[in-house]
Design an enzyme around this catalytic site. Structure first.
Site, PDB file in Angstrom:
ATOM      1  N   SER A  28       7.852  17.056  34.456  1.00  0.00           N
ATOM      2  CA  SER A  28       8.473  16.198  33.451  1.00  0.00           C
ATOM      3  C   SER A  28       8.218  16.699  32.034  1.00  0.00           C
ATOM      4  CB  SER A  28       7.960  14.763  33.604  1.00  0.00           C
ATOM      5  OG  SER A  28       8.486  13.930  32.588  1.00  0.00           O
ATOM      6  N   HIS A 108      -2.325  14.729  27.563  1.00  0.00           N
ATOM      7  CA  HIS A 108      -3.056  13.489  27.823  1.00  0.00           C
ATOM      8  C   HIS A 108      -4.526  13.860  27.959  1.00  0.00           C
ATOM      9  CE1 HIS A 108      -4.189   9.589  29.229  1.00  0.00           C
ATOM     10  NE2 HIS A 108      -4.197   9.866  30.510  1.00  0.00           N
ATOM     11  N   GLU A 195      -0.647   1.332  29.996  1.00  0.00           N
ATOM     12  CA  GLU A 195       0.019   1.475  31.294  1.00  0.00           C
ATOM     13  C   GLU A 195      -0.402   0.380  32.267  1.00  0.00           C
ATOM     14  OE1 GLU A 195       0.317   6.378  31.233  1.00  0.00           O
ATOM     15  OE2 GLU A 195      -1.263   5.372  32.347  1.00  0.00           O
TER      16      GLU A 195
END
Length: 340
Positions: A28, A108, A195
């Site tokens: 991604s 991240h 999240e």
């Protein structure tokens, strides 16, 4: 403390010029970072294990290597493989091939912050974390814009780590719309909390609970689906565009009054305490260790969670209703597998 937004004009040093860049992973984020950097004139190669992603990278015109080979060739290595495989990938193929003065980046902070990956002291460690999925990073770049990004430095061995981080953000188009400086700790803990408590875990639990309340009270599942799930996008789009204010200006007075009266009855102080407990489990590393240990054990918990979620009535009802609504978008589960 307020943070200041930075833009292309604030990226003073072309730190990536003349550097060989290896993007590790072509999923991604990997496909978006690599294509955007190439389009801004940078020298990009791909490091990925044999398989669909390897073939896709070659098809897209990149010189594609094993992870070890790409690391050896590169000055700047961006690790964009899934969080759970980064540690073994790093230890087996990246670490043995690093040289002093290299820079290693992440999108991240999970593995660095929780110390699953430890980079030698003579190597820079930076972050460029776009606030959007890879396909959006690529699409907005092609449209002449970009997705905002966070950047951070964990380890500055050369004195150039911040310049590399900012120039990377510029190269993928993020500096066109705005950069915010952060830390690995802040990005990791806030991202996981968002999240779990709100965007994914909190939202799906709220929708499913609302669906259960309506259907258990005798309302038709199809109508319940529309009320608690289908219309969610319409409301979220308004909030995304103009905050709570625009959403409340756009709905009926009845809906707005009910918002003020009933919202606090649903999200009570106890819910806030539950959220704090979620944050604590993130901060102390419990969630990270549980996630990594489950992966190392063959993902028994994640597999069970997925099976349970797939069998929810709301999922079955939604699948049938969406067949009659082609306008809602892609229904093919395989559509983005190559990039995930």
């Amino acid at each position: 403390m307020a943070v200041q937004m930075e833009y292309e004009k604030d990226v003073k040093v072309p730190a990536l010029d003349g550097k060989k860049i290896a993007v590790i992973g072509y999923g991604s984020q990997g496909h978006a970072h690599s294509q955007n950097l190439r389009d801004t004139g940078h020298d990009v190669i791909i490091g990925v294990r044999p398989g669909k992603s390897f073939d896709k990278a070659k098809e897209d015109g990149f010189d594609t290597y094993t992870v070890a080979e790409a690391t050896k060739l590169a000055d700047v290595i961006m690790i964009l493989a899934p969080d759970e495989i980064q540690q073994e990938l790093y230890e087996a193929e990246i670490a043995p091939n690093l040289e002093a003065g290299n820079a290693v980046g992440f999108a991240h902070g999970f593995n660095i912050h929780f110390e699953f990956i430890k980079v030698p002291a003579d190597v820079d460690v930076f972050m460029c974390a776009p606030k959007g999925p890879g396909h959006l990073v690529r699409r907005t770049f092609e449209e002449g814009f970009g997705v905002p990004a966070l950047y951070a430095v964990y380890q500055d061995a050369t004195g150039n780590a911040k310049d590399i981080a900012m120039d990377w953000c510029k190269g993928i188009g993020a500096a066109r719309v705005g950069l915010l400086e952060t830390t690995y700790k802040e990005e990791t803990e806030e991202d996981l909390f968002g999240e779990q408590a709100v965007l994914c875990g909190g939202l799906t639990a709220l929708i499913e609970t609302g669906f259960e309340v309506l259907t258990e009270a005798g309302y038709a599942p199809e109508l319940a689906y529309f009320e608690v799930l289908h219309e969610m996008k319409l409301i979220v789009d308004l909030i995304y565009e103009g905050g709570f204010k625009k959403m409340r200006q756009s709905i009926s007075n009845t809906a707005e009054f009910g918002d003020y009266v009933s919202g606090p009855r649903v999200i009570t102080e106890q819910v806030k305490e539950n959220m704090k407990a979620v944050l604590t489990d993130i901060q102390n590393g419990k969630f990270a260790n549980d996630f990594v240990n489950d992966y190392k054990a063959g993902r028994p918990k994640l597999t069970a969670y997925r099976e349970e979620a797939a069998n929810l009535e709301i999922e079955k009802v939604g699948a049938e209703l969406r067949k009659a609504m082609p306008f809602v978008g892609q229904n093919d589960d395989d559509a983005f597998k190559i990039y995930n």
